[in-house]
Scaffold this active site. Structure first.
Site, short mmCIF file in Angstrom:
data_model
loop_
_atom_site.label_atom_id
_atom_site.label_comp_id
_atom_site.label_asym_id
_atom_site.label_seq_id
_atom_site.Cartn_x
_atom_site.Cartn_y
_atom_site.Cartn_z
CB SER A 45 -0.94 0.00 1.21
OG SER A 45 -1.91 -1.01 1.08
CG ASP A 242 -5.17 -4.61 2.14
OD1 ASP A 242 -4.85 -5.38 1.22
OD2 ASP A 242 -4.38 -4.28 3.04
CG HIS A 285 -2.65 -3.48 -3.17
ND1 HIS A 285 -3.43 -4.39 -2.49
CD2 HIS A 285 -2.12 -2.65 -2.23
CE1 HIS A 285 -3.39 -4.13 -1.19
NE2 HIS A 285 -2.60 -3.07 -1.01
#
Length: 364
Positions: A45, A242, A285
């Site tokens: 990140s 995440d 991502h």
């Protein structure tokens, strides 16, 4: 947040014929996420957010410094220098990698207490809302939230909450206090000792129940920041997508996706009334190597190759779907980006993640 997270959330909340709010924005594209790391081809990140904020690929763990550890002026700093108000909202620690990259320069994302210090002394965002109280206090001060699992206050820069108050921030630590806070001046709200959730596998103490919902924090931030006649910049993050993907916890990941979409709805409604506002929704991502699958008894789940979650109901349909995880880490697949407002058409097509910097710099 990759394409599978967005599609799974669409099926869960809107069904076959519906759209998430984030997918209703009129412009869409794709972003690559590769870092410039000496070891890994897959970003973390810190490197992912740094690509947005300084327009340069860098090594994993870097907070707005290049591969030579040289600090660069961030977009958050640029907005402040240009007279705009700035803010960050997250369900992670407010000093975690993604928000930090907009407002700090650090060779390592681990130095979260120094990131908090930089917020107060260098970049000075007007609104800071999220978790991570432990990084703002010394070990002798437990703060407003009980520490568990061996967690405790870990700051080394003194009592930064007290410093923030001296610097003119109103400090709040509850939903009621946030609602009661005036919509002018500077605002610091810390609503958890670490993340605003418990990131574990299903049934093993996993909890997603933030003290203040992401949408409410977003709405309050907009109420404060919009008073600046020169405009504002606001970063909003749902970290639980995440973290629960790291734990292959699809139930909680989907819950977090729903909360993110509510926050996007707040931003979209604001932009509808203020058409000079650019709204961008993306991820730094993908995590978990997630795929959306049909329910099958012959799937390879349990073989050690993949791990299947579900089945999950599809809204407005008797049918169901399953989710298959292929890793507990990040992946290098492209992430979707959707946008609306001035310059949003620049996101059409496929671009590197540094393109976010290019567009936002022009917008600012």
């Amino acid at each position: 947040m990759g394409p599978a997270q967005r599609e799974a959330a669409r099926l869960t909340y809107k069904g076959f014929d519906g759209r998430l709010t984030m997918d209703s924005l009129p412009v869409s594209g794709q972003l690559t996420t590769s870092p410039d790391d000496p070891v890994s081809a897959i970003t973390d990140s810190a490197a992912g957010a740094t690509a947005w904020t300084i327009g340069k690929r860098t090594y994993n763990g870097a907070i707005s410094v290049d591969v030579h550890k040289k600090p660069w002026r961030t977009l958050g700093e640029q907005a402040k220098d240009d007279g705009k108000s700035t803010g960050l909202v997250t369900t992670a620690q407010v000093t975690d990698a993604s928000p930090a990259a907009w407002f700090a320069n650090e060779a390592s994302r681990k130095d979260e207490d120094d990131i908090a210090r930089q917020y107060l002394e260098v970049s000075k965002p007007d609104v800071i809302l999220g978790g991570g109280e432990d990084w703002w206090l010394p070990s002798s001060n437990p703060g407003a939230f009980p520490d568990g699992d061996g967690e405790r206050s870990k700051g080394t820069k003194g009592n930064l909450i007290a410093q923030a108050r001296r610097d003119g921030y109103r400090y709040v630590s509850s939903a009621a206090d946030l609602r009661a806070a005036p919509d002018d001046g500077k605002l610091l709200g810390l609503f958890a000792n670490e993340e605003m959730f418990q990131q574990r596998e299903e049934g093993k103490g996993d909890v997603y129940d933030p003290v203040v919902p992401l949408a409410d924090m977003t709405s309050k931030a907009l109420d404060v920041l919009q008073n600046d006649k020169d405009g504002f910049f606001l970063f909003v993050e749902e970290e639980a997508i995440d973290e629960f993907s790291h734990h292959n916890n699809a139930t909680r990941m989907l819950q977090a996706m729903g909360e993110l979409d509510k926050a996007v709805a707040v931003a979209k409604a604001y932009a509808a009334k203020h058409p000079d506002t650019l709204v961008v929704v993306t991820g730094d991502h993908e995590c978990g190597g997630l795929t959306v699958e049909d329910n099958s008894k012959t799937d390879e789940s349990g073989s050690g190759v993949s791990r299947e979650d579900g089945p999950f109901p599809i809204a407005h349909s008797p049918r169901r779907f399953s989710l298959d995880w292929t890793t507990t880490g990040h992946t290098g697949v492209d992430v979707p980006v959707t946008a609306t407002g001035p310059l949003s058409s620049m996101f059409t097509g496929k671009h590197p993640n540094t393109h976010v910097h290019e567009v936002l710099a022009k917008a600012l």
